[in-house]
Enzyme design. Sequence first.
Site, mmCIF file in Angstrom:
data_model
loop_
_atom_site.group_PDB
_atom_site.id
_atom_site.type_symbol
_atom_site.label_atom_id
_atom_site.label_comp_id
_atom_site.label_asym_id
_atom_site.label_seq_id
_atom_site.Cartn_x
_atom_site.Cartn_y
_atom_site.Cartn_z
ATOM 1 N N GLY A 105 0.839 -1.207 0.000
ATOM 2 C CA GLY A 105 0.000 0.000 0.000
ATOM 3 C C GLY A 105 0.868 1.248 0.000
ATOM 4 O O GLY A 105 1.798 1.355 0.792
ATOM 5 N N ARG B 106 1.536 -5.070 -5.104
ATOM 6 C CA ARG B 106 1.690 -6.218 -4.213
ATOM 7 C C ARG B 106 2.058 -7.379 -5.135
ATOM 8 O O ARG B 106 1.272 -7.742 -6.008
ATOM 9 C CB ARG B 106 0.393 -6.516 -3.466
ATOM 10 N N ASP C 48 5.512 -4.976 6.294
ATOM 11 C CA ASP C 48 6.295 -6.188 6.589
ATOM 12 C C ASP C 48 6.067 -7.300 5.565
ATOM 13 O O ASP C 48 6.957 -8.114 5.327
ATOM 14 C CB ASP C 48 6.094 -6.666 8.032
ATOM 15 N N THR D 81 3.800 2.217 5.976
ATOM 16 C CA THR D 81 2.413 1.751 5.906
ATOM 17 C C THR D 81 1.567 2.605 6.838
ATOM 18 O O THR D 81 2.004 2.917 7.952
ATOM 19 C CB THR D 81 2.257 0.270 6.315
ATOM 20 N N ASP E 49 -0.836 1.611 8.415
ATOM 21 C CA ASP E 49 -1.364 0.768 9.495
ATOM 22 C C ASP E 49 -0.550 0.859 10.784
ATOM 23 O O ASP E 49 -1.046 0.523 11.858
ATOM 24 C CB ASP E 49 -1.403 -0.705 9.052
ATOM 25 N N ASP F 56 1.738 -1.087 11.759
ATOM 26 C CA ASP F 56 1.658 -2.444 12.323
ATOM 27 C C ASP F 56 2.949 -3.225 12.146
ATOM 28 O O ASP F 56 2.946 -4.454 12.138
ATOM 29 C CB ASP F 56 0.485 -3.204 11.684
ATOM 30 N N ARG G 6 -5.987 -2.782 8.678
ATOM 31 C CA ARG G 6 -5.995 -4.258 8.691
ATOM 32 C C ARG G 6 -6.327 -4.784 10.072
ATOM 33 O O ARG G 6 -7.350 -4.420 10.627
ATOM 34 C CB ARG G 6 -4.629 -4.796 8.248
HETATM 35 O O1 F6P Z 1 -1.827 -1.844 4.377
HETATM 36 C C1 F6P Z 1 -2.399 -0.642 4.029
HETATM 37 C C2 F6P Z 1 -3.856 -0.795 3.741
HETATM 38 O O2 F6P Z 1 -4.367 0.458 3.367
HETATM 39 C C3 F6P Z 1 -4.703 -1.417 4.858
HETATM 40 O O3 F6P Z 1 -5.028 -0.486 5.861
HETATM 41 C C4 F6P Z 1 -5.885 -1.918 4.103
HETATM 42 O O4 F6P Z 1 -6.501 -2.990 4.778
HETATM 43 C C5 F6P Z 1 -5.285 -2.365 2.799
HETATM 44 O O5 F6P Z 1 -4.044 -1.680 2.655
HETATM 45 C C6 F6P Z 1 -6.107 -2.096 1.590
HETATM 46 O O6 F6P Z 1 -5.467 -2.678 0.499
HETATM 47 P P1 F6P Z 1 -5.803 -2.361 -1.019
HETATM 48 O O7 F6P Z 1 -5.295 -0.985 -1.328
HETATM 49 O O8 F6P Z 1 -5.060 -3.400 -1.767
HETATM 50 O O9 F6P Z 1 -7.276 -2.422 -1.150
#
Ligand code: F6P
Length: 316
Positions: free
Chosen positions: A11, A72, A103, A126, A128, A130, A172
């Site tokens: 992300g 990703r 991570d 990130t 998050d 986390d 998340r």
């Molecule tokens: O890891 C960052 C994040 O924004 C999370 O908070 C969320 O769950 C996820 O990515 C969303 O992923 P995507 O952009 O692939 O929908």
Amino acid sequence: MQNIAILCSGGDVSGMNPALKHFVEYTLQHRLIPYFIYDGYEGLIDNKIERASYCDVSGIINRGGTKIGSARSKRFMQKKYRDIAKQNLDALNIKMLVVLGGDGSFKGLDIFYKESGIKFCAIPATIDNDINGTDYSLGVDTALNIIKISIDAIRDTASSFKRAFVIETMGRDCGYLALVSHLTSGSELCLIPEKEYNLESYEASFKEQIKNGRRYFIAIVSEGIKEDSTEIAQWFEKKLGIESRVSILGHIQRGGNPTIYDRLMAYKFITYAIDGLLKNIDESVICYTKKGFVYKSIQEVVSSPKKMDPNLLSLL
Ligand code: F6P
């Protein structure tokens, strides 16, 4: 002159562009040749690697997202694609890599180092927050500020209509964004995965507050809780008799003009990452801790999930 490349993975966050800008400036100051890898590990596999210059990073410090794209990548977890990635780097004589990501993005890196000898420094990035081993990940402050603006705006309409608003934040399985937003926005309820909750326990007090003139409620819930945000809104309607709405902030939290804090942290993370590589710290994550910036191994960072700071959690 040595060649060094940077990529963004997972992300995106606001703060990646300031990091790219400083990456180019700092590497050139140190007589290194900077390269951009576009679209994360996917671009590394597909050979989307280009030499970078000052021109590439002018006018991006105030922009969210990442100029070089992110992705990703499932392919990078497979050896045959990592071999292609290594060949692509070898063809350009790139021996050092800076990786911005979460991570999940770090997991393949250690294996890649062992197979290829390409040195790396990973930078936690990130919204998050986390990542185990670092108190701060790039992008968190901007995300919190975006959430703050959103909650403040929702409060205006919530109070006008006598409504309960359930505001869902990202993160998340980590409730950091929700918790900090709750503590700093004066919301009435906060639900996060790290803390058990029972909605019934709030019922009597909330009813009392309505009786005493409360016009609206703001509930901040993290996306990782066991219930859907709509179920929380239904609880407000059924048990408290107050009209409710759900507002899922979603990807708005990942964008926006990077805050001063994130610009400064981007600057520092990049400086430490490149300094570490030049000092032959070959395979590390640059973490921000109470002791300042510390180089940690990928194993240390990815081996266990991050635990929420107990002092912060105790405030809920
Ligand atoms: O890891 C960052 C994040 O924004 C999370 O908070 C969320 O769950 C996820 O990515 C969303 O992923 P995507 O952009 O692939 O929908």
